[in-house]
Design a protein around this motif. Structure first.
Motif, PDB file in Angstrom:
ATOM      1  N   GLU A 148       0.726  -1.068   0.125  1.00 19.79           N
ATOM      2  CA  GLU A 148      -0.002  -0.028   0.113  1.00 19.79           C
ATOM      3  C   GLU A 148       0.935   1.073   0.075  1.00 19.79           C
ATOM      4  O   GLU A 148       1.756   1.439   0.798  1.00 19.79           O
ATOM      5  N   LEU A 149       0.632   2.095  -1.003  1.00 18.72           N
ATOM      6  CA  LEU A 149       1.640   3.418  -1.293  1.00 18.72           C
ATOM      7  C   LEU A 149       0.922   4.357  -0.680  1.00 18.72           C
ATOM      8  O   LEU A 149      -0.071   4.720  -0.857  1.00 18.72           O
ATOM      9  N   PRO A 150       1.933   5.198   0.051  1.00 20.24           N
ATOM     10  CA  PRO A 150       1.213   6.255   0.295  1.00 20.24           C
ATOM     11  C   PRO A 150       0.698   7.491  -0.835  1.00 20.24           C
ATOM     12  O   PRO A 150       1.270   7.464  -1.896  1.00 20.24           O
ATOM     13  N   LEU A 151      -0.387   7.827  -0.600  1.00 23.93           N
ATOM     14  CA  LEU A 151      -1.374   8.501  -1.419  1.00 23.93           C
ATOM     15  C   LEU A 151      -1.822   7.719  -2.859  1.00 23.93           C
ATOM     16  O   LEU A 151      -2.863   7.862  -3.362  1.00 23.93           O
ATOM     17  N   LEU A 152      -1.035   6.737  -3.312  1.00 24.96           N
ATOM     18  CA  LEU A 152      -1.412   6.089  -4.388  1.00 24.96           C
ATOM     19  C   LEU A 152      -2.220   4.587  -4.090  1.00 24.96           C
ATOM     20  O   LEU A 152      -3.021   4.498  -4.968  1.00 24.96           O
ATOM     21  N   GLY A 153      -2.181   4.433  -2.988  1.00 25.06           N
ATOM     22  CA  GLY A 153      -3.151   3.188  -2.453  1.00 25.06           C
ATOM     23  C   GLY A 153      -2.686   2.044  -2.742  1.00 25.06           C
ATOM     24  O   GLY A 153      -1.306   1.702  -3.196  1.00 25.06           O
ATOM     25  N   PRO A 154      -3.452   0.956  -2.830  1.00 18.76           N
ATOM     26  CA  PRO A 154      -2.942  -0.457  -2.933  1.00 18.76           C
ATOM     27  C   PRO A 154      -2.256  -0.686  -4.260  1.00 18.76           C
ATOM     28  O   PRO A 154      -2.619  -0.140  -5.363  1.00 18.76           O
ATOM     29  N   SER A 155      -1.241  -1.556  -4.160  1.00 18.79           N
ATOM     30  CA  SER A 155      -0.672  -2.045  -5.267  1.00 18.79           C
ATOM     31  C   SER A 155       0.096  -3.485  -5.206  1.00 18.79           C
ATOM     32  O   SER A 155      -0.272  -3.927  -4.190  1.00 18.79           O
ATOM     33  N   THR A 156       0.740  -3.885  -6.073  1.00 18.49           N
ATOM     34  CA  THR A 156       1.637  -5.054  -5.737  1.00 18.49           C
ATOM     35  C   THR A 156       3.180  -4.524  -6.521  1.00 18.49           C
ATOM     36  O   THR A 156       3.238  -3.348  -7.053  1.00 18.49           O
TER      37      THR A 156
END
Length: 245
Positions: A148-156
């Protein structure tokens, strides 16, 4: 093709090489070894949403008409189309490359720089999402660890690499001046706020009505992303509140 675009290719190639080290989960597997840090990022994102994005989305809904929202979405979609065409080419999807090239040509001319989606309405060429994360998937790279990236949200891991690579591989960004790029970023920011309004019920349900909003957003993102990558659903069928144009 501009020299600036060509000079960015080695950087993108380096990013691709790094992604080869990612894990490759299958089925319903969730690889989240950094859950503690991810939960901190999630708490930060949730606080930012509550203080900024949620009220901004509500204001957007009060100020903008459906027609205004549609025009903004059309413009952003048109600006992202060349990047999609590049990914189509990298995926050896010649049909998608031709369709997206035609979409951009038609909507940039007859559609007045993307104000109107003439390609879909009159030529039967609907928008279809693709990105470099999907390109890596097509090439056989694993999903990697959940993030989970700051500001960008969920990811892999794979999608984070894809997000960065898409910046370098975007032909529009390579040929525009800093002033124009700032304008484009502003329009994309407005579109993001608009999406926060459009998907308010969905996002609020995940973030503020779930017993564990982190776990809920994680499974929601992974299920939708995996379904998209494996099923090739159209952009109109994908309701992902954290998606990047």
């Amino acid at each position: 093709m501009s020299n600036s675009f060509i000079t960015k290719l080695p950087i993108a190639a380096t990013i691709i090489a790094v992604s080869a080290c990612s894990d490759n989960p299958t089925g319903s597997t969730i690889v989240d070894p950094y859950e503690a840090d991810n939960r901190k990022a999630h708490a930060f994102n949730k606080a930012v949403d509550k203080a900024l994005f949620k009220p901004a989305g509500e204001s957007y809904g009060n100020l903008m008409t459906e027609q205004d929202d549609m025009i903004i979405n059309n413009v952003v979609e048109n600006l992202s189309t060349p990047k999609k065409a590049v990914n189509n080419l990298l995926q050896a999807n010649l049909e998608g490359f031709v369709e997206n090239t035609l979409r951009f040509s038609i909507n940039s001319t007859l559609g007045l720089f993307g104000y109107f989606d003439v390609a879909a309405q009159d030529f039967g060429l609907p928008a279809r999402h693709t990105d470099f994360g999907q390109t890596l998937h097509k090439w056989g790279f694993g999903e990697g660890r959940y993030q989970e990236l700051p500001l960008l949200g969920p990811s892999t891991g794979r999608d984070t690499v894809g997000f960065v690579a898409d910046i370098f591989l975007d032909p529009v960004g390579a040929v525009t001046s800093p002033a124009v790029s700032l304008g484009i970023s502003t329009v994309k920011g407005i579109e993001f706020v608009g999406d926060r309004h459009t998907y308010a019920d969905l996002i609020d349900g995940v973030l503020y009505e779930s017993e564990d909003s982190y776990a809920a957003s994680r499974i929601y993102y992974l299920q939708n992303r995996r379904f998209f990558l494996n099923g090739g659903i159209s952009e109109a069928d994908l309701e992902d509140p954290y998606a990047d144009e």
